[in-house]
Design an enzyme around this catalytic site. Structure first.
Site, PDB file in Angstrom:
ATOM      1  N   HIS A  27       7.722  -7.973  -6.987  1.00 46.44           N
ATOM      2  CA  HIS A  27       8.126  -8.285  -5.609  1.00 46.44           C
ATOM      3  C   HIS A  27       7.618  -9.676  -5.203  1.00 46.44           C
ATOM      4  O   HIS A  27       7.324 -10.503  -6.076  1.00 46.44           O
ATOM      5  CB  HIS A  27       7.674  -7.174  -4.662  1.00 46.44           C
ATOM      6  N   GLU A  78       2.204  -4.057  -1.531  1.00 45.85           N
ATOM      7  CA  GLU A  78       2.244  -4.039  -2.995  1.00 45.85           C
ATOM      8  C   GLU A  78       2.362  -5.457  -3.536  1.00 45.85           C
ATOM      9  O   GLU A  78       1.724  -5.806  -4.544  1.00 45.85           O
ATOM     10  CB  GLU A  78       3.430  -3.196  -3.483  1.00 45.85           C
ATOM     11  N   HIS A 115       2.897  -3.672 -10.898  1.00 50.38           N
ATOM     12  CA  HIS A 115       3.356  -2.972  -9.695  1.00 50.38           C
ATOM     13  C   HIS A 115       2.318  -1.953  -9.253  1.00 50.38           C
ATOM     14  O   HIS A 115       1.341  -1.673  -9.951  1.00 50.38           O
ATOM     15  CB  HIS A 115       4.668  -2.226  -9.976  1.00 50.38           C
ATOM     16  N   GLU A 160       2.635   0.499 -13.332  1.00 45.56           N
ATOM     17  CA  GLU A 160       2.402   0.979 -11.968  1.00 45.56           C
ATOM     18  C   GLU A 160       0.926   1.376 -11.914  1.00 45.56           C
ATOM     19  O   GLU A 160       0.522   2.388 -12.477  1.00 45.56           O
ATOM     20  CB  GLU A 160       3.303   2.182 -11.653  1.00 45.56           C
TER      21      GLU A 160
HETATM   22 ZN    ZN Z   1       6.932  -2.419  -7.379  1.00 42.96          ZN
END
Ligand code: ZN
Length: 319
Positions: free
Chosen positions: A109, A146, A201, A283
């Protein structure tokens, strides 16, 4: 988070159960390490010795046990016996193990995506379909984004990888108004001719869902996507990453997907579908769970996470 997933809500646990849950998670992590270190079945990969988890060790990148510095030319082929190992060796040589190697880090992102929702909603070709250019990502319930997390962890990992002699390329470094789009993120690794890529992430699942997971590319041959050549090495990268992430952070593999392995295969992510180099998503935890969020918002924990990432990549590149 990597868009496209929904998760069932979980109920909250009481105080007593929290203790039990914590103990179970710790036991799960330990058991997982043991399983990982003893399992070599499946036929598609050699048994891998995991690093001896030594949370009390003084930290820093591990040396390479017994095989000498600079021995990075002997990549094993899938299915071949691998007895070299990649155990950390206290006092081992550092600073040159990744000399001549290029690593792509992809901070998921972009903190400014939220101000460019129209631009990032543009559809891009991911080989087997079309997806949004990029997404805003998730955040903790207290508003820690995030995108801020991924940038911080990736920068910390860059420092550690550079200390090993690696050239580190970023897809974005907080230096652009939004994005890049997922297809451009994949191309960045290809154009850099990176030896490995990790997209960083944190997830946005329901409370009670805890732990990390690594997303591996599925075999996708459609349109511009052909992951045939990277499925195998990406899995090895992911296995190194998962093992080192457990050792560095003490976190357990996700309790809500991946069957406790910490590994998940997906075919819907453009950042993986369009990659021509070994690449995985990590993640690091679930931002929507209060306990995971407490870790993700802790700079000291993020340093541990970065070390797990750097050591996982180093393990893969020196296997
Ligand atoms: Zn993400």
């Amino acid at each position: 988070m990597s868009n496209g997933s929904t998760f069932p809500p979980r109920r909250r646990f009481g105080g007593t159960l929290v203790v039990v849950l914590a103990a179970l998670l710790a036991a799960c992590a330990a058991g997982w390490l043991i399983w990982r270190s003893t399992s070599g079945h499946g036929g598609d990969r050699p048994p891998k010795a995991l690093p001896a988890a030594s949370p009390s060790s003084p930290g820093g990148p591990p040396g390479k046990g017994g095989t000498g510095a600079g021995d990075d030319g002997g990549r094993s082929t899938p299915g071949a016996p691998d007895d070299k190992g990649d155990r950390p060796g206290p006092g081992g040589p550092t600073g040159t193990r990744l000399k001549g190697r290029t690593v792509l880090l992809d901070p998921g992102h972009n903190p400014a995506n939220r101000d460019h929702t129209r631009e990032i909603a543009r559809q891009v070709d991911v080989g087997n379909g079309r997806k949004e250019c990029d997404t805003t990502g998730t955040s903790t319930n207290d508003g820690y984004a995030e995108a801020s997390f991924t940038l911080d962890v990736a920068r910390r990992a860059r420092t550690l990888l550079q200390a090993e002699g690696a050239k580190v390329v970023f897809t974005q470094d907080g230096d652009r108004p939004y994005g890049p789009c997922v297809d451009e993120r994949a191309r960045a690794g290809n154009e850099a001719k990176a030896d490995a890529a990790v997209s960083v992430h944190a997830d946005g699942a329901g409370a009670g869902n805890r732990g990390f997971h690594v997303i591996l590319p599925a075999r996708v041959t459609a349109g511009a996507a052909d992951t045939s050549a990277i499925v195998g090495p990406s899995r090895r990268l992911g296995e190194h990453l998962a093992g080192r992430f457990v050792a560095a952070t003490g976190s357990a593999p996700a309790n809500y997907l991946g069957g406790g392995t910490g590994l998940v295969v997906r075919s819907d992510l453009g950042g993986l579908n369009l990659s021509g180099i070994p690449k995985v998503f990590l993640e690091c935890g679930n931002m929507r769970d209060a306990k995971d969020a407490a870790q993700l918002t802790d700079p000291q924990w993020r340093e541990k996470a970065a070390r797990g990432i750097a050591e996982g990549i180093t393990g893969f590149l020196t296997e």
